[in-house]
Design a protein around this motif. Structure first.
Motif, PDB file in Angstrom:
ATOM      1  N   LYS A 220       0.813  -1.216   0.000  1.00  0.00           N
ATOM      2  CA  LYS A 220       0.000   0.000   0.000  1.00  0.00           C
ATOM      3  C   LYS A 220       0.846   1.265   0.000  1.00  0.00           C
ATOM      4  N   ALA A 223       0.759   3.273  -3.279  1.00  0.00           N
ATOM      5  CA  ALA A 223      -0.475   4.031  -3.481  1.00  0.00           C
ATOM      6  C   ALA A 223      -0.468   5.309  -2.662  1.00  0.00           C
ATOM      7  N   ASP A 281      -7.558   3.159 -12.711  1.00  0.00           N
ATOM      8  CA  ASP A 281      -6.940   2.324 -11.683  1.00  0.00           C
ATOM      9  C   ASP A 281      -5.459   2.103 -11.981  1.00  0.00           C
ATOM     10  N   TRP A 288      -4.339   5.632  -3.288  1.00  0.00           N
ATOM     11  CA  TRP A 288      -5.034   4.736  -2.361  1.00  0.00           C
ATOM     12  C   TRP A 288      -6.550   4.742  -2.528  1.00  0.00           C
ATOM     13  N   ASP A 291      -7.547   1.526  -3.981  1.00  0.00           N
ATOM     14  CA  ASP A 291      -7.442   0.435  -3.010  1.00  0.00           C
ATOM     15  C   ASP A 291      -8.667   0.418  -2.105  1.00  0.00           C
ATOM     16  N   TYR A 317      -8.369  -6.507  -8.426  1.00  0.00           N
ATOM     17  CA  TYR A 317      -8.830  -7.150  -7.192  1.00  0.00           C
ATOM     18  C   TYR A 317      -9.579  -8.452  -7.444  1.00  0.00           C
TER      19      TYR A 317
END
Length: 394
Positions: A220, A223, A281, A288, A291, A317
């Motif tokens: 993460k 992001a 995306d 983030w 996400d 995802y």
């Protein structure tokens, strides 16, 4: 403790295609071609000298240190005496980024970005030293920690030791007499290169540095950094470079979506809305936020999030289980292991379980070897007579 993501990052280089747009974001379309591509074509030798200058400053060393890929995977802050297995995994992870072409990609882009950064910084310093600096020159230098006095000193050292070859400015900072000017110049180059080719650093919430935070937030950091260094920085610039960078990033994001789906042997959507969401995306522009959207889609089975409008989840995802989406890849990996072991123990092993077992293998997601793994998986499922062998959705 977090996993070394050998089974997850085989397609990282494809995901990094939109990085090329970040150069335009930072330097503008005109400068990218005038000070980058054109001199590169005219004089490859001078470009190599400039690339060495960038490496001497302390960045673009990914072929050796692999710093960006490790930072993106959040496995750079390990310390202490590790076990032989852990040391082996670390070494394998570093070598894997050479095999996946991520290390060469990062090194090349950082060298190219560093060339533009040094050229623009030296020219701006010369204009400021001559009293002809624009407000943009002063602002850009100040954002890199260079004031008018440092700009004058940098310009002076360049005039003595520097060189210009076919539009490529070679600072030769290693020869400078003014150590303060050399240090300020090199620090500014490293900072700008790591901002342009987004390299996660300390620009993340403090909770992500705790032991639990590092576990659930693995992957993460990029992001978070992308939101800070790309979108928010671009909104503050409010110039043509930002607009051009955004357009190019969205276009390259769509290219990434096409490449990922094609390599995975999946049909790309014919719905323009899906392409728009996927381009946004993969572009990395909103960091983030995508996400968070992915977690919402998993939590609500697509009832909340962008999939509500497109009718299908964001492709990034699709293959993640709920545990992995919420609690990070380490927990997701553990959940996959229990799913496979439970299916074997219950005698209810299906093609979907074989797919899950395949995802546990190192390098199974390596983009140029993925077709081979797909064929082996399909042949194994057929040989074992597993149900739903032709109904794979991921």
């Amino acid at each position: 403790m977090t996993v070394h993501p050998l089974q997850l990052v085989g397609g990282m280089t494809l995901s990094a295609i939109p990085d090329m747009a970040k150069v335009v974001f930072a330097h503008g379309l005109t400068s990218t071609f005038r000070d980058g591509f054109v001199p590169l074509v005219r004089n490859v030798r001078a470009f190599r000298l400039a690339a060495q200058e960038v490496k001497d400053a302390g960045t673009a060393l990914d072929m050796i240190l692999d710093t960006r890929a490790m930072a993106m995977a959040d496995i750079t802050d390990d310390f202490g005496r590790h076990t032989m297995l852990e040391r082996g995994l670390t070494a394998f992870s570093s070598k894997f980024n050479l095999v996946s072409l991520m290390a060469p990609w990062n090194a090349t882009l950082k060298q190219f970005s560093g060339l533009l950064t040094m050229t623009n910084m030296l020219r701006a310093s010369q204009r400021v030293a001559a009293g002809k600096g624009t407000a943009k020159d002063i602002r850009n230098l100040a954002s890199s920690g260079i004031d008018a006095d440092l700009a004058r000193r940098i310009s002076m050292e360049f005039s003595i030791y520097g060189d210009s070859q076919d539009g490529i400015l070679l600072a030769k900072a290693g020869d400078w007499d003014d150590a303060g000017a050399r240090e300020a110049f090199r620090v500014a180059v490293v900072r700008e290169v790591d901002r342009t080719i987004v390299t996660p650093g300390q620009d993340k919430p403090l909770w992500m540095s705790t032991e639990v935070g590092k576990l659930v937030s693995q992957f993460k950091s990029f992001a978070m950094s992308s939101m800070q260094k790309t979108m928010l920085a671009g909104l503050q610039q409010r110039d043509a470079a930002t607009v051009n960078g955004m357009i190019l990033a969205l276009g390259l994001g769509a290219v990434t979506y096409w490449a990922k789906e094609t390599i995975a042997n999946r049909e790309t959507s014919e719905d323009p809305a899906v392409w728009a969401v996927e381009a946004l995306d993969w572009s990395g522009l909103v960091g983030w936020a995508m996400d968070a959207n992915g977690v919402l889609e998993k939590a609500t089975r697509g009832k909340v999030g962008l999939s509500y409008f497109t009718g299908q989840p964001v492709s990034r995802y699709q293959t993640r289980n709920v545990a992995g989406a919420f609690l990070g890849p380490t927990v997701g990996l553990t959940a996959d292991m229990f799913q496979v072991s439970g299916a074997v123990a219950a005698g209810d092993f299906k093609q979907s379980d074989l797919r899950t077992a395949r995802r546990l293998l190192p390098i199974q997601n390596l983009f140029y070897a993925r077709t081979l793994f797909d064929r082996v998986e399909a042949a194994t499922g057929d040989a074992l007579g597993l149900p739903d062998a032709t109904n794979r959705k991921d």
